[in-house]
Design an enzyme around this catalytic site. Structure first.
Site, PDB file in Angstrom:
ATOM      1  N   GLY A 189      39.557 -67.936  89.588  1.00 52.66           N
ATOM      2  CA  GLY A 189      38.264 -67.391  89.186  1.00 52.66           C
ATOM      3  C   GLY A 189      38.294 -66.876  87.760  1.00 52.66           C
ATOM      4  N   ASP A 190      39.351 -66.157  87.406  1.00 49.18           N
ATOM      5  CA  ASP A 190      39.513 -65.662  86.036  1.00 49.18           C
ATOM      6  C   ASP A 190      39.661 -66.818  85.050  1.00 49.18           C
ATOM      7  OD1 ASP A 190      39.466 -63.050  86.925  1.00 49.18           O
ATOM      8  OD2 ASP A 190      41.624 -62.764  86.830  1.00 49.18           O
ATOM      9  N   LEU A 191      40.517 -67.769  85.405  1.00 50.12           N
ATOM     10  CA  LEU A 191      40.824 -68.850  84.482  1.00 50.12           C
ATOM     11  C   LEU A 191      39.631 -69.773  84.269  1.00 50.12           C
ATOM     12  CD1 LEU A 191      44.410 -69.662  85.802  1.00 50.12           C
ATOM     13  CD2 LEU A 191      43.817 -68.350  83.764  1.00 50.12           C
ATOM     14  N   SER A 194      37.023 -68.124  82.139  1.00 48.40           N
ATOM     15  CA  SER A 194      37.455 -68.115  80.742  1.00 48.40           C
ATOM     16  C   SER A 194      37.178 -69.458  80.070  1.00 48.40           C
ATOM     17  CB  SER A 194      38.941 -67.791  80.649  1.00 48.40           C
ATOM     18  OG  SER A 194      39.212 -66.472  81.058  1.00 48.40           O
ATOM     19  N   GLN A 221      32.108 -65.355  87.279  1.00 45.42           N
ATOM     20  CA  GLN A 221      33.274 -65.877  87.992  1.00 45.42           C
ATOM     21  C   GLN A 221      32.846 -66.560  89.291  1.00 45.42           C
ATOM     22  OE1 GLN A 221      35.303 -61.898  87.613  1.00 45.42           O
ATOM     23  NE2 GLN A 221      37.108 -63.192  87.652  1.00 45.42           N
TER      24      GLN A 221
END
Length: 420
Positions: A189-191, A194, A221
């Protein structure tokens, strides 16, 4: 060469042509991964990225393992932090102080992009949100990454990577067949947020260059994870099916999964009729290609046939062979790959050929290896062998050159605790 240019040259530790985003100034008010990775990609591509941290509460991933600490270094280096914050200049600002807010506004006048990853509305409460800063710089790209985005009923909810995996549908689909859902084994989710942040920012920069008009780039996200669920939405819409965990299998092609071998596991994806026939020939069972129960993709996908004939045959092919032997047999003809752990990946010749593990020399600490950039540009390659800044390392230089403060003004801010 400006003071900022000299600092960036020192950070990057490599002689290379300026990156594709040379001249683009990015203010990075983010922490952890969803945000820092976005701005790092921009930095690798040549942008001047200024990481802004609270002087008394910096990015807490500075304390995440693994830690490099040798000699008399004044500040330990977190390998985790270094991997997501290379190539950046370090500035401290207390944005609750009026002078800190004023400093950010002055920086925003000179910047092209601002990236933040607070909950929706947090920067607005400080008087530093998109609607505030666009009056200072109408061309500013304001990239906001958050758990649920800037709109909608969830916008103010706290969120982590797992929140996105849970609410975006991915967690429910992942895990062993018949077992409970299992989170994806990385912070997807973070990646993904980003990376979508990078895409949105670059698109907005293109528009700003053409029109002089900045805009808000709103990345969620939850949205990002939902976009990674393959055919789940359309399958539910058309057929009413709700995807369930399938372990290592694929929902509509077989064989396309993990199989054991003599010294570990391999992925084998010979599901097409062409690859199936070639696989049967390669592994010495050419007659199986003409078996009526195995001759077509549709036949091989049948649950009963797959478990009774297809899977046992493949397990027989692989059982007495090592990963290396199977790779050599498959060559460039069959979709077969060894399942490698990170130690094996780091030493992989293809990874080396693609410069995907880079070494950065940290003074007083020694070398640190981290992943490189998957973006390959023939004329303006990414700059990846770069240091991450210590907390507030470049505060004075950034405030002097980009915000117009003199030494006395900076000293006054430091005395008030606005900067470190």
């Amino acid at each position: 060469m400006t003071e900022i240019d000299r600092l960036l040259t020192a950070l990057r530790q490599e002689s290379a042509a300026p990156g594709a985003l040379n001249g683009v100034v990015v203010l990075d008010i983010t922490r952890v991964v969803a945000g820092p990775y976005c701005s790092e990609v921009l930095a690798d591509l040549g942008a001047t990225v200024i990481k802004i941290e609270h002087p008394d509460d910096p990015d807490y991933t500075r304390g995440f393992p693994p830690e490099l600490r040798t000699g008399d270094a004044r500040e330990p280096v977190s390998g985790f932090f270094a991997q997501y914050n290379r190539n950046k200049l370090g500035l401290t600002l207390n944005l609750r102080h009026e002078e800190g807010k004023e400093a950010l506004r002055r920086l925003a006048e000179r910047a092209d992009v601002l990236v933040e990853n607070f909950r929706a509305g947090t920067m607005d409460k400080l008087g530093l949100g998109w609607d505030n800063l666009r009056t200072v710089n109408p061309k500013l790209i304001y990239t906001a990454l958050s758990g649920y985005g800037q709109t909608g009923p969830y916008r103010r909810k706290p969120a982590y990577d797992n929140s996105a995996q849970a609410t975006g549908g991915l967690w429910s689909m992942n895990g062993e067949k018949g077992g409970p859902p299992t989170r994806v084994g990385t912070i997807i989710g973070d990646l993904s947020a980003s990376l979508y942040g990078v895409i949105g920012t670059l698109a907005a920069l293109r528009h700003a260059e053409a029109t002089g008009e900045g805009q808000l780039v709103d990345i969620s996200q939850q949205d990002s994870v939902l976009s990674l669920t393959e055919n789940a939405v359309v399958a539910y819409d058309v057929e009413g099916t709700v995807p369930q965990p399938l372990g290592n299998q694929h929902p509509f092609v077989r064989p396309y999964e993990l199989f054991p071998c003599k010294d570990g596991y391999v992925f084998f994806g010979g599901y097409t009729d062409k690859f199936w026939r070639l696989s049967c020939e390669t592994f010495g069972t050419a007659d199986q290609a003409d078996d009526p129960e195995l001759a077509t993709m549709a036949a091989r996908f049948d649950d009963e046939v797959y478990e009774r004939k297809v899977r046992p045959l493949i397990i027989h092919w692989f059982a007495d062979r090592t990963k290396t032997e199977l790779k050599e047999l498959a060559g460039d003809s069959l979709p077969l790959s060894a399942v490698k752990d990170i130690a094996e990946v780091v030493d992989d010749p293809q990874i080396a050929a693609r410069d995907m593990v880079v070494e950065v020399d940290y003074p007083d600490h020694g070398p640190l290896r981290m992943f490189g950039s998957p973006i390959k540009l023939s004329r303006t390659p990414p700059l990846t062998r770069a240091l991450a800044p210590s907390t507030g390392e470049h505060t004075d230089a950034v405030l002097r050159e980009l915000a117009g403060y003199d030494d006395a003004g900076i000293a006054a801010m430091r005395a008030e605790g606005t900067v470190r």
